[in-house]
Design an enzyme around this catalytic site. Structure first.
Site, PDB file in Angstrom:
ATOM      1  N   GLY A   1       0.670  -1.716   0.379  1.00 26.48           N
ATOM      2  CA  GLY A   1      -0.262  -0.441  -0.100  1.00 26.48           C
ATOM      3  C   GLY A   1       1.130   1.364  -0.005  1.00 26.48           C
ATOM      4  O   GLY A   1       1.866   1.378  -0.307  1.00 26.48           O
ATOM      5  N   GLN A   2       0.393   2.386   0.012  1.00 24.57           N
ATOM      6  CA  GLN A   2       0.782   3.966  -0.153  1.00 24.57           C
ATOM      7  C   GLN A   2       1.573   3.396   0.720  1.00 24.57           C
ATOM      8  O   GLN A   2       2.908   3.988   0.766  1.00 24.57           O
ATOM      9  CB  GLN A   2      -0.089   5.068   0.121  1.00 24.57           C
ATOM     10  CG  GLN A   2       0.341   6.201  -0.454  1.00 24.57           C
ATOM     11  CD  GLN A   2      -0.422   7.651   0.241  1.00 24.57           C
ATOM     12  OE1 GLN A   2      -1.418   7.126   1.279  1.00 24.57           O
ATOM     13  NE2 GLN A   2      -0.317   8.410  -0.016  1.00 24.57           N
TER      14      GLN A   2
ATOM     15  N   ASP B   1       1.702  -9.244   1.975  1.00 25.50           N
ATOM     16  CA  ASP B   1       0.383  -8.387   1.673  1.00 25.50           C
ATOM     17  C   ASP B   1      -0.486  -9.787   0.735  1.00 25.50           C
ATOM     18  O   ASP B   1       0.130 -10.421   0.423  1.00 25.50           O
ATOM     19  CB  ASP B   1       0.765  -7.103   0.068  1.00 25.50           C
ATOM     20  CG  ASP B   1      -0.418  -6.104   0.246  1.00 25.50           C
ATOM     21  OD1 ASP B   1       0.078  -4.942   0.398  1.00 25.50           O
ATOM     22  OD2 ASP B   1      -1.274  -6.881   0.015  1.00 25.50           O
ATOM     23  N   ILE B   2      -1.884  -9.295   0.191  1.00 28.07           N
ATOM     24  CA  ILE B   2      -2.164 -10.182  -0.378  1.00 28.07           C
ATOM     25  C   ILE B   2      -1.936 -10.256  -1.580  1.00 28.07           C
ATOM     26  O   ILE B   2      -2.738 -11.870  -2.285  1.00 28.07           O
ATOM     27  CB  ILE B   2      -4.350  -9.566   0.111  1.00 28.07           C
ATOM     28  CG1 ILE B   2      -4.512  -8.338  -0.709  1.00 28.07           C
ATOM     29  CG2 ILE B   2      -4.488 -10.452   1.082  1.00 28.07           C
ATOM     30  CD1 ILE B   2      -5.722  -8.167  -0.609  1.00 28.07           C
TER      31      ILE B   2
ATOM     32  N   ASP C   1      -3.054 -13.232   4.432  1.00 26.31           N
ATOM     33  CA  ASP C   1      -4.423 -12.448   4.207  1.00 26.31           C
ATOM     34  C   ASP C   1      -4.557 -11.734   5.809  1.00 26.31           C
ATOM     35  O   ASP C   1      -4.165 -12.674   7.087  1.00 26.31           O
ATOM     36  CB  ASP C   1      -5.286 -13.486   4.109  1.00 26.31           C
ATOM     37  CG  ASP C   1      -6.806 -12.371   4.027  1.00 26.31           C
ATOM     38  OD1 ASP C   1      -6.823 -11.383   4.924  1.00 26.31           O
ATOM     39  OD2 ASP C   1      -7.732 -13.484   3.898  1.00 26.31           O
TER      40      ASP C   1
ATOM     41  N   TYR D   1     -15.092   3.419   8.411  1.00 26.38           N
ATOM     42  CA  TYR D   1     -13.060   3.160   9.009  1.00 26.38           C
ATOM     43  C   TYR D   1     -12.816   4.204  10.056  1.00 26.38           C
ATOM     44  O   TYR D   1     -12.454   3.658  10.770  1.00 26.38           O
ATOM     45  CB  TYR D   1     -12.426   4.014   7.479  1.00 26.38           C
ATOM     46  CG  TYR D   1     -10.933   4.684   7.705  1.00 26.38           C
ATOM     47  CD1 TYR D   1     -10.292   3.511   7.902  1.00 26.38           C
ATOM     48  CD2 TYR D   1     -10.063   5.670   8.230  1.00 26.38           C
ATOM     49  CE1 TYR D   1      -8.882   4.190   7.478  1.00 26.38           C
ATOM     50  CE2 TYR D   1      -9.637   6.438   7.703  1.00 26.38           C
ATOM     51  CZ  TYR D   1      -8.339   5.268   7.670  1.00 26.38           C
ATOM     52  OH  TYR D   1      -6.986   5.583   8.059  1.00 26.38           O
TER      53      TYR D   1
ATOM     54  N   LYS E   1     -10.604   2.640  13.734  1.00 23.19           N
ATOM     55  CA  LYS E   1      -9.971   3.338  14.229  1.00 23.19           C
ATOM     56  C   LYS E   1     -10.043   4.096  15.303  1.00 23.19           C
ATOM     57  O   LYS E   1      -9.273   3.209  16.996  1.00 23.19           O
ATOM     58  CB  LYS E   1      -9.579   4.035  13.344  1.00 23.19           C
ATOM     59  CG  LYS E   1      -9.379   4.151  11.996  1.00 23.19           C
ATOM     60  CD  LYS E   1      -7.352   3.250  11.979  1.00 23.19           C
ATOM     61  CE  LYS E   1      -7.112   2.755  10.736  1.00 23.19           C
ATOM     62  NZ  LYS E   1      -5.661   1.542  10.776  1.00 23.19           N
TER      63      LYS E   1
HETATM   64  C1  AKB Z   1      -8.868   8.347   4.038  1.00 25.08           C
HETATM   65  O1  AKB Z   1      -8.569   9.533   3.588  1.00 25.08           O
HETATM   66  O2  AKB Z   1      -9.205   7.521   4.654  1.00 25.08           O
HETATM   67  C2  AKB Z   1      -7.300   8.262   5.211  1.00 25.08           C
HETATM   68  C3  AKB Z   1      -6.412   9.119   6.496  1.00 25.08           C
HETATM   69  C4  AKB Z   1      -7.080  10.301   6.302  1.00 25.08           C
HETATM   70  O3  AKB Z   1      -7.176   8.186   6.734  1.00 25.08           O
HETATM   71  N1  AKB Z   1      -5.815   8.771   4.539  1.00 25.08           N
END
Ligand code: AKB
Length: 321
Positions: free
Chosen positions: A11-12, A34-35, A52, A142, A146
């Site tokens: 990933g990035q 990674d997967i 995974d 998301y 977190k």
């Molecule tokens: C997103 O935009 O979802 C991420 C972040 C801010 O965690 N880059």
């Protein structure tokens, strides 16, 4: 020498972290996973495993096979994709964290890095210079994963002594690897389009201000928090981390200084609502005090470097990933 496993290394952030850790620790001490095999540089520059992040046994076997003591868990589904696949985001983001925290609790590994995000904040959070400790009512899946993840990290540290460290990344900007599925992705896409098309249609409105950071600073912060002595890490949920804040209009103006005929248009989509729920700027005093964090790149320096590197990349035969 510590032996490291990076989960989500294609990933990035994972890909640049892998590269940096391989430079510092020696490539054989940094196992990337990674997967899929999508990032050929990560796959070919040192040991690589298909993994995974949702599979506890696969992670455990990989850790035992390579005698790993430290895990960087970089796999996650970000804010925009998470809204399209809420249960998948929950499944990936939470289960992978529990697997790694439980392996640390069992003593299979000694140290964990797990990234949090500014997405833990929500519309009821003070949006300017958002404090370390404040109201957090995230509205994205998301952000919820977190925020919950942060609570579990703190719990595992307090209850079981797990050495887990975390920072709340803002939007990260880099020229090496594209981000995927985030709300802050526009701030990377805009540089690519400025070079290839001299035009960018932004999915956020012109005055949407968000906290951002150049990748070099983000990697440096990650290395710094992991290097700090355990006693220095006073926050075991996640640290606020800040560098720069800007709007689409401001980043476009900084690009125009290098590419005068660059044009930007605005077509806000569903990501606007996500961006509107996030802070405009972050107070990261605690990270600066506890482990001496400081950023290096401002908007102008970042734009100069992004354009210089991307122009080189697009004019060579190198594939832009
Ligand atoms: C997103 O935009 O979802 C991420 C972040 C801010 O965690 N880059």
């Amino acid at each position: 020498m510590s032996k490291v496993l990076i989960i989500g290394a294609a990933g990035q952030i994972g890909s640049e972290l892998t590269q940096k850790l391989r430079e510092i620790n020696g490539k054989d001490n940094v196992v990337a996973s990674d997967i899929n095999y999508s990032n050929t540089h990560v796959v070919n520059s040192g040991p690589f495993e298909i993994l995974d992040a949702k599979d506890f046994n696969a992670i455990k076997n990989c850790i035992e096979k390579h005698h790993i003591d430290t895990v960087y868990l970089m796999a996650a589904m970000l804010s925009a994709t998470g809204e399209k696949h809420p249960m998948m985001a929950w499944d990936l983001n939470m289960n992978s964290l529990f697997h790694v925290l439980n392996l640390a609790k069992e003593g299979v590994i000694k140290k964990v890095f797990w990234p949090s995000s500014i997405a833990v904040f929500g519309p009821t959070t003070p949006s300017v210079q958002t404090p370390q400790h404040t109201t957090m009512e995230p509205t994205t899946v998301y952000g919820i994963t977190k925020q919950v993840g942060e609570r579990w990290c703190d719990y595992y540290h307090k209850q079981y002594g797990v050495d887990v460290r975390s920072i709340r990344y803002p939007g990260i900007i880099s020229w090496k690897t594209m981000p995927g599925g985030g709300t802050t992705d526009y701030a990377v896409e805009i540089y690519h389009k400025a070079i290839t098309d001299k035009r960018y249609d932004c999915f956020l409105s012109e005055n949407t201000e968000l906290p951002m950071m150049f990748m070099e600073d983000a990697i440096e912060a990650t290395l710094q928090i992991m290097k700090a002595p355990s006693e220095a890490i006073k926050i075991r949920s996640a640290y606020n981390l800040a560098a720069i804040s800007f709007t689409p209009k401001q980043i476009a103006a900084s690009i125009k200084k290098h590419i005068p005929d660059f044009k930007i248009g605005y077509n806000p989509d569903f990501r606007q609502k996500i961006a509107d729920s996030w802070p405009k700027s972050i107070d990261d005093t605690q990270a600066r005090l506890d482990w001496n964090w400081k950023h290096n790149y401002n908007l102008e320096q970042m734009t100069k470097e992004m354009i210089f590197q991307l122009e080189k990349k697009y004019s060579s035969s190198e594939k832009v990933t």
